[in-house]
Design an enzyme around this catalytic site. Sequence first.
Site, PDB file in Angstrom:
ATOM      1  N   GLU A 191      31.562  24.221  17.544  1.00  0.00           N
ATOM      2  CA  GLU A 191      30.132  24.493  17.536  1.00  0.00           C
ATOM      3  C   GLU A 191      29.612  24.046  18.902  1.00  0.00           C
ATOM      4  O   GLU A 191      29.853  22.898  19.284  1.00  0.00           O
ATOM      5  CB  GLU A 191      29.498  23.581  16.488  1.00  0.00           C
ATOM      6  CG  GLU A 191      28.767  24.274  15.402  1.00  0.00           C
ATOM      7  CD  GLU A 191      28.249  23.239  14.405  1.00  0.00           C
ATOM      8  OE1 GLU A 191      27.053  22.952  14.458  1.00  0.00           O
ATOM      9  OE2 GLU A 191      29.055  22.726  13.608  1.00  0.00           O
ATOM     10  N   ARG A 235      42.688  14.984  10.325  1.00  0.00           N
ATOM     11  CA  ARG A 235      41.968  14.701  11.564  1.00  0.00           C
ATOM     12  C   ARG A 235      42.623  13.580  12.352  1.00  0.00           C
ATOM     13  O   ARG A 235      43.367  12.786  11.805  1.00  0.00           O
ATOM     14  CB  ARG A 235      40.540  14.236  11.252  1.00  0.00           C
ATOM     15  CG  ARG A 235      39.633  15.277  10.703  1.00  0.00           C
ATOM     16  CD  ARG A 235      38.345  14.624  10.210  1.00  0.00           C
ATOM     17  NE  ARG A 235      37.455  14.275  11.290  1.00  0.00           N
ATOM     18  CZ  ARG A 235      36.523  15.104  11.777  1.00  0.00           C
ATOM     19  NH1 ARG A 235      36.399  16.317  11.287  1.00  0.00           N
ATOM     20  NH2 ARG A 235      35.734  14.716  12.736  1.00  0.00           N
ATOM     21  N   LYS A 244      28.118  11.857  18.114  1.00  0.00           N
ATOM     22  CA  LYS A 244      27.254  12.388  19.174  1.00  0.00           C
ATOM     23  C   LYS A 244      25.974  11.587  19.289  1.00  0.00           C
ATOM     24  O   LYS A 244      25.514  11.265  20.378  1.00  0.00           O
ATOM     25  CB  LYS A 244      26.877  13.837  18.868  1.00  0.00           C
ATOM     26  CG  LYS A 244      28.021  14.782  19.036  1.00  0.00           C
ATOM     27  CD  LYS A 244      27.697  16.149  18.459  1.00  0.00           C
ATOM     28  CE  LYS A 244      28.997  16.918  18.319  1.00  0.00           C
ATOM     29  NZ  LYS A 244      29.026  17.823  17.197  1.00  0.00           N
TER      30      LYS A 244
END
Length: 792
Positions: free
Chosen positions: A251, A480, A490
């Site tokens: 994204e 992951r 973020k």
Amino acid sequence: MSSEELIERFQSIGLSAPKAKEYARNAKTSAAFVEVLDEGKVTSENEKKLSLLYNLAVLAKNDGLDPKHRSLVTKAVVDERLKTNLQIQEAVKYLKTKGDDATEEGMNEVSGVGIEITKDDVRKEILNYIEQNKEEVLARRYAGVPSLLGQAKKIPALKWAAPTDFKPVVDEIALELFGPKDERDVVKKEKKKKESKTEKTQQPVKERSMYSEGFLGELHKPGQNPQAFPELMDEHLAFTKGKVFTRFPPEPNGFLHIGHSKAIMVNFGYAKYHGGNCYLRFDDTNPEAEEEVYFNSIKSMVSWLGFEPWKITYSSDYFDQLYELAEKLIEVGKAYVCHCTPEEVKAQRGLKADGTLGGERFPSPYASRTVEENLTEFRKMRDGHYKLGEAVLRMKQDIQSPNPQMWDLVAYRVLNAPHHRTGDKWKIYPTYDFTHCLVDSFENISHSLCTTEFRLSRESYEWLCDALHVYRPAQREYGRLNITGTILSKRKIAKLVNDGHVRGWDDPRLYTLEAIKRRGVPPGAILSFINTLGVTTATTNIQVVRLESAVRAYLDSTTPRLMLLLEPLLCEVVNVDENFAEEVEIPFKPGAEDKLGTRKLKFTKRFYIDRSDYRDEVDKEYFRLAPGQPVGLMKVPYNVSVKEVIRDESGKVTKLLVNYDSDAKKKPKTFIQWVGESNVKKIKETRLYNQLFTSENPSAHPDGFLTDINPDSEEVIKDSIIEAGGFNEIVKKSPLNIGIEGSDFNINETEGPQTVRFQALRIGYFCMDKDSNGDDVVLNRIVTLKEDSAKA
Ligand code: ATP
Ligand code: MG
């Protein structure tokens, strides 16, 4: 409750005194623990279960899991459905990611409740693994047992086995297979050294590949993924010609981090390994968060890691096609426009008034609208008749399914925001759930590889492709990569940047890919590291220090060496003339002269050493220069010894007068670095980095992650010097780095100041920072030479 009261209570339920004390130490976590005990109605339990509950309390707190969800886990620990920390982790992760869509059944499923793996099962799976790797296992005998144990723990079918079952089983099998240890199993130190030397000169050892074993090794061949409509496979294969097609779908709403490098490697690397193609696809269906810098940074990071997209695409390229398919979905009676409020939708999904899941589920009143009505309404959505939240297009799936991903997911929402690429053409935007599988289908993806939090989405992914009668790619989920001891979120990094704790998103102390690149970590080191971790369905948690030590090992075998003096101290030789000069030749890396070459240095009347290499007094552990203790200078034929120490008023040494002991060749206790006066290059700034955070889990700090910042995470030195000739040569020839022999992950990184990398003897590995400007050089320390020297 006071800390004494807490300890008393903890002991009363069954904890030992030291444990009770430990658990009571931190006010916030002990409070969370008490809540868990209360909600689990725990009055007396064994210590193991209490420790699970304590871990749950900490985890739930750190992850911000809400109390109603936590109580589901607590209950499951108390009634012994969840018996290990791994199960708890998976449960918490699931509840956290699914939020209001989570169910107790769903939680049970992802955390392996009811899956009983016996010791016999463990044995069977390990034998099976050995059967497939027989040659190697038999050849390595007992020396291979530790790695066998490691591999066994990664066997997917054994994910839920008791961790303590592995070692006894592996030991037992080893004894059966190899018999008692004999002379073949004696590892002599001498012998080992010799072997590794001959290995180096002979064929390089082929490294193991994450693409041929584990999760990726077991994937289907192109063309073998099942289809509801087999005729669609022919079309698909006509396009792909049987090649692997993958995609990396970020994204464009932020910078990539170290975790993404695994996704990049999995997708680009798997396609490359099989001679196929990988798209870089920007998943740009959320116009509000997108910015140009992210697109550019993502492209540049993929290329930095050595991969080249087959094509760069954007989900928004397909907005027209997606819209048509949405109408088609309505036409086949499998989508409807819904006007329910979020609360009403929650109720339909079985969220009870008290906030827990498990209420009766029922369809939306709009689910029974006619096709015509739905088409009209959907077009009204498209044409701007509705505002945000007033109408959504929902898929008509199966509200009674146990899988929350089947509860009539939203396909389109109203969002009157201009889009980066399509401008203000659209007032409605498709969701991830609607877009991802269809774009995978349009792009003929053979393996849609994503992380395990999408496990439950697989059903809706396949449902939608089948409902629309389009080629159905295969979604497969891997674990992951998480790094502990730092933060990747973020929002939190933005806070560090905005509050000036770091130099920016690419500050070398961060773990964004931009930061890692700037710090000088070679991309090949990251790829090799991830390759050695392998890919399974389990999450891999890695401490930053482990990543650093892999980087250190990589740099050790790939970079040239230079002499860098952080704090230079002038020395003057008293027994030679002004124009005395002795030329010495030093390889850039001993043993790699053929690849990296050598440089010539002049030993002259005046030269510099590092201040730390001189002391007024010697002791048993100090081998360097001191009055009465001569020292060797790297490659200079004779020793130097102190004649006189010159000091300023404060007593600080300003200069050493030394003797060049050329009348007697004596072996010094050690050799130190030096830079001749005619060969000095001043370094504007040398930046030494240490860990940015002091704890393993900064986000868990009771007073917020900012409080966990290490005040000494960056040290800037202003007057260091480096040997000019060698440095200039490395800059000119950069990247003057050799690859790892036999590795598939050597990357030809040609651009950027960070490619100027070298080992500074004794101090660490360095690279040039992007703040360098012409003659003003700024250096970054990539890592120290040894693991603990950064802590000191
Ligand atoms: P984050 O939540 O960390 O910001 P994200 O999932 O929002 O990451 P995307 O841009 O959606 O970021 O990620 C692109 C791809 O990278 C996805 O396929 C995602 O599964 C994968 N990915 C993201 N983080 C990791 C990770 N830590 N390990 C492996 N793959 C990851
Ligand atoms: Mg995402």
